[in-house]
Design an enzyme around this catalytic site. Structure first.
Site, PDB file in Angstrom:
ATOM      1  CG  ASP A   1      -0.199  -0.108   2.519  1.00  0.00           C
ATOM      2  OD1 ASP A   1       1.033  -0.297   2.474  1.00  0.00           O
ATOM      3  OD2 ASP A   1      -0.832   0.018   3.576  1.00  0.00           O
TER       4      ASP A   1
ATOM      5  CG  HIS B   1      20.724   1.036 -18.519  1.00  0.00           C
ATOM      6  ND1 HIS B   1      19.657   0.799 -19.343  1.00  0.00           N
ATOM      7  CD2 HIS B   1      21.260   2.202 -18.955  1.00  0.00           C
ATOM      8  CE1 HIS B   1      19.544   1.772 -20.221  1.00  0.00           C
ATOM      9  NE2 HIS B   1      20.514   2.641 -20.018  1.00  0.00           N
TER      10      HIS B   1
ATOM     11  CG  ASP C   1      24.644   8.421 -16.359  1.00  0.00           C
ATOM     12  OD1 ASP C   1      24.108   9.499 -16.039  1.00  0.00           O
ATOM     13  OD2 ASP C   1      24.437   7.845 -17.449  1.00  0.00           O
TER      14      ASP C   1
ATOM     15  CG  ASP D   1      21.731  12.195 -18.581  1.00  0.00           C
ATOM     16  OD1 ASP D   1      22.409  11.522 -17.790  1.00  0.00           O
ATOM     17  OD2 ASP D   1      21.263  11.734 -19.644  1.00  0.00           O
TER      18      ASP D   1
ATOM     19  CG  HIS E   1      25.809   4.420 -25.689  1.00  0.00           C
ATOM     20  ND1 HIS E   1      26.164   5.736 -25.881  1.00  0.00           N
ATOM     21  CD2 HIS E   1      26.685   3.938 -24.762  1.00  0.00           C
ATOM     22  CE1 HIS E   1      27.183   6.042 -25.099  1.00  0.00           C
ATOM     23  NE2 HIS E   1      27.529   4.961 -24.416  1.00  0.00           N
TER      24      HIS E   1
ATOM     25  CG  HIS F   1      19.446  11.246 -24.364  1.00  0.00           C
ATOM     26  ND1 HIS F   1      18.941  12.044 -23.361  1.00  0.00           N
ATOM     27  CD2 HIS F   1      20.472  10.556 -23.790  1.00  0.00           C
ATOM     28  CE1 HIS F   1      19.604  11.819 -22.242  1.00  0.00           C
ATOM     29  NE2 HIS F   1      20.561  10.936 -22.471  1.00  0.00           N
TER      30      HIS F   1
ATOM     31  CG  HIS G   1      16.297   8.832 -22.096  1.00  0.00           C
ATOM     32  ND1 HIS G   1      16.276   7.519 -21.770  1.00  0.00           N
ATOM     33  CD2 HIS G   1      17.576   9.238 -21.868  1.00  0.00           C
ATOM     34  CE1 HIS G   1      17.482   7.137 -21.342  1.00  0.00           C
ATOM     35  NE2 HIS G   1      18.281   8.178 -21.391  1.00  0.00           N
TER      36      HIS G   1
ATOM     37  CD  GLU H   1      24.400   9.843 -22.942  1.00  0.00           C
ATOM     38  OE1 GLU H   1      24.684   8.936 -22.142  1.00  0.00           O
ATOM     39  OE2 GLU H   1      23.287  10.374 -23.003  1.00  0.00           O
TER      40      GLU H   1
ATOM     41  CE1 TYR I   1      30.224   2.884 -21.051  1.00  0.00           C
ATOM     42  CE2 TYR I   1      29.932   2.755 -23.443  1.00  0.00           C
ATOM     43  CZ  TYR I   1      29.736   3.429 -22.245  1.00  0.00           C
ATOM     44  OH  TYR I   1      29.056   4.623 -22.239  1.00  0.00           O
TER      45      TYR I   1
ATOM     46  NE  ARG J   1      27.173   7.071 -19.783  1.00  0.00           N
ATOM     47  CZ  ARG J   1      27.031   5.869 -19.261  1.00  0.00           C
ATOM     48  NH1 ARG J   1      27.516   4.804 -19.883  1.00  0.00           N
ATOM     49  NH2 ARG J   1      26.409   5.710 -18.106  1.00  0.00           N
TER      50      ARG J   1
ATOM     51  CD  GLU K   1      24.834  11.770 -19.995  1.00  0.00           C
ATOM     52  OE1 GLU K   1      25.018  10.987 -19.053  1.00  0.00           O
ATOM     53  OE2 GLU K   1      23.788  11.794 -20.677  1.00  0.00           O
TER      54      GLU K   1
HETATM   55  N1  GLY Z   1      21.403   8.606 -17.595  1.00  0.00           N
HETATM   56  C1  GLY Z   1      20.759   8.091 -18.733  1.00  0.00           C
HETATM   57  C2  GLY Z   1      21.468   8.437 -19.948  1.00  0.00           C
HETATM   58  O1  GLY Z   1      22.589   8.888 -19.901  1.00  0.00           O
HETATM   59  O2  GLY Z   1      20.937   8.369 -21.014  1.00  0.00           O
HETATM   60 MN    MN Z   2      23.414   9.808 -18.200  1.00  0.00          MN
HETATM   61 MN    MN Z   3      22.175  10.594 -21.133  1.00  0.00          MN
END
Ligand code: GLY
Ligand code: MN
Ligand code: MN
Length: 436
Positions: free
Chosen positions: A37, A241, A258, A269, A348, A352, A359, A382, A386, A403, A405
């Site tokens: 709940d 992720h 991240d 981000d 990737h 974005h 996103h 970004e 890897y 990475r 970003e």
């Molecule tokens: N933190 C999600 C991305 O970098 O897209």
């Molecule tokens: Mn990110």
């Molecule tokens: Mn991102």
């Protein structure tokens, strides 16, 4: 009307112009149950918020240009002292009108009846196609009943359309108010990354860095993380992720973070990668510099007239050339790109859209061509490499994930890096970490 209310009013007017006598019938986000709940912290649907400024639970709205006297109706939970004692005070309808600039505020229990009335006079019906399927099914039912009653006279809406088809493209262009909020989200997040760098020591746990970042987000007035924070040491940095954040940070490894704040509904981000002990090893530095070089070049090339696809192509070429240069990939960059053999290490896209959602929404393609960047658009840059521990790469690179970003706002003449305050040069990071 206050400046802020005008922002939402002006958005609704633009929506009305694009709806072609259509009506928008929108439901706020439903509560999401976490377990039994207890719910997740409430977060309003981004499109609903963008058009109304209303972030409270239990709401709906109708934006109906055919209702000339009252085009904007906000439906809210009514005042109820017994319930308010548990969940907080609610505004009266009069106060709702004053604070949100709606033409009328009604009890949300009237929403269905009013929505049926609005459909009867509309030529098109728009709604927010989010996770609230129940709302969409109800609207479809209403639409069908209206259609069957007018089928002998013709006219009426043909189907349910996505308000996102209009609003998501509006959301791509950030106004000054939004840029200001995004800069604040970015500043809080960049400060949090500095704190994480300063606090990091071998033997700490990933979740301890996470707590330093997230505590700062909230301390500075953010609502918390804008998305689930990723703190991955060593090989964990190679899982895109990775959100468990449970492992111990090892001397000699890198850690990839991240994580960023949501501030007044807007997301930052940021990713930074740095050595757990404050000093890059030679292979770590070599790989890091490849990513950094590509990342800086893409930011430099960010300006009106270019496209995210062009930026991705530039990023990919520089990453591949760099990976060949340090001996991580073999062959010519052309062959490697042609055969996609870089994908083991870079899998990737370069970035974005960013805004109310991490996103953010808005089409990447227009008329089958990549969308051309214009002032007011905000996106991430970004790149990453890897190399996981199971890879057949040269041993010196295994277990390294990098990475970097940043969040880029396109301006008339070029761009502004909103997250420039998070250090990313090797020397800058090492100095900061050694001094603390
Ligand atoms: N933190 C999600 C991305 O970098 O897209
Ligand atoms: Mn990110
Ligand atoms: Mn991102």
């Amino acid at each position: 009307m206050s400046v802020k209310l005008n922002i939402y009013k002006e958005r609704r007017e633009r929506l009305i112009k694009s709806m072609n006598q259509g009506v928008a019938i929108l439901k706020g986000a439903p509560e999401q149950i976490r377990s039994n709940d207890t719910g997740y912290p409430y977060r309003q649907d981004s499109d609903f918020f963008y058009l109304t400024g209303y972030a409270e639970i239990g709401a709906a709205c109708i934006i109906d240009p055919n209702n000339q006297e009252r085009p904007f109706t906000l439906f809210v939970l009514p005042q109820d002292p017994k319930k308010e004692v548990w969940t907080g005070w609610r505004l009266s309808f009069k106060e709702t009108i004053e604070q949100y600039g709606c033409d009328q505020a009604l009890d949300v229990s009237e929403f269905e009846e009013r929505s049926l009335e609005a459909i009867k006079t509309a030529s098109r019906v728009y709604t927010n196609l989010n996770h609230d399927k129940e709302h969409q099914y109800k609207l479809l039912d209403q639409l069908n009943s209206v259609r069957s009653s007018v089928q002998r006279t013709g006219g009426g809406p043909e189907g349910l359309e996505s308000v996102g088809s209009i609003v998501h493209n509006m959301r791509l262009y950030k106004d000054a108010h939004e840029v200001d909020l995004m800069q604040q989200a970015a500043d809080i997040s960049a400060q949090a990354h500095v704190l994480a760098m300063k606090s990091c020591k071998p033997g700490m746990y990933e979740y301890q860095l996470q707590s330093i970042l997230e505590s700062h987000f909230v301390h500075e007035g953010g609502s918390g993380p804008a998305y689930t924070s990723i703190v991955g040491g060593g090989d964990n940095a190679t899982v895109l992720h990775y959100v468990k954040n449970r492992d111990k940070l090892t001397d000699g490894d890198l850690v990839l973070i991240d994580a960023a704040a949501e501030y007044e509904m807007y997301a930052a981000d940021i990713t930074r990668t740095f050595p757990v002990n404050g000093k890059f090893s030679d292979p770590q530095k070599a790989l890091y510099e490849v990513v950094l070089n590509a990342q800086k070049a893409v930011i430099e090339a960010s300006k009106p007239g270019t496209t995210l696809q062009e930026l991705h192509d530039l990023d990919l070429r520089l990453l591949v050339e760099g990976m060949v240069g340090i001996g991580l990939l073999k062959g010519t960059p052309e062959e490697i790109i042609e055969q996609n053999s870089y994908e083991e290490y870079f899998m990737h896209k370069t970035g974005h859209w960013l805004g109310l959602d991490v996103h953010d929404l808005g089409n990447y393609m227009v008329d089958n061509k990549p969308r051309v960047l214009e002032p007011g658009m905000v996106y991430t840059v970004e790149p990453g490499i890897y190399v996981n521990s199971r890879s057949k790469a040269p041993v010196r690179f295994r277990g390294i994930g990098v990475r970097i970003e940043d969040n880029i706002l396109i301006t008339k003449d070029g761009n502004i890096n909103l997250t420039v305050d998070a250090p990313k040069e090797v020397a800058e990071i090492e100095t900061l970490m050694i001094e603390s």
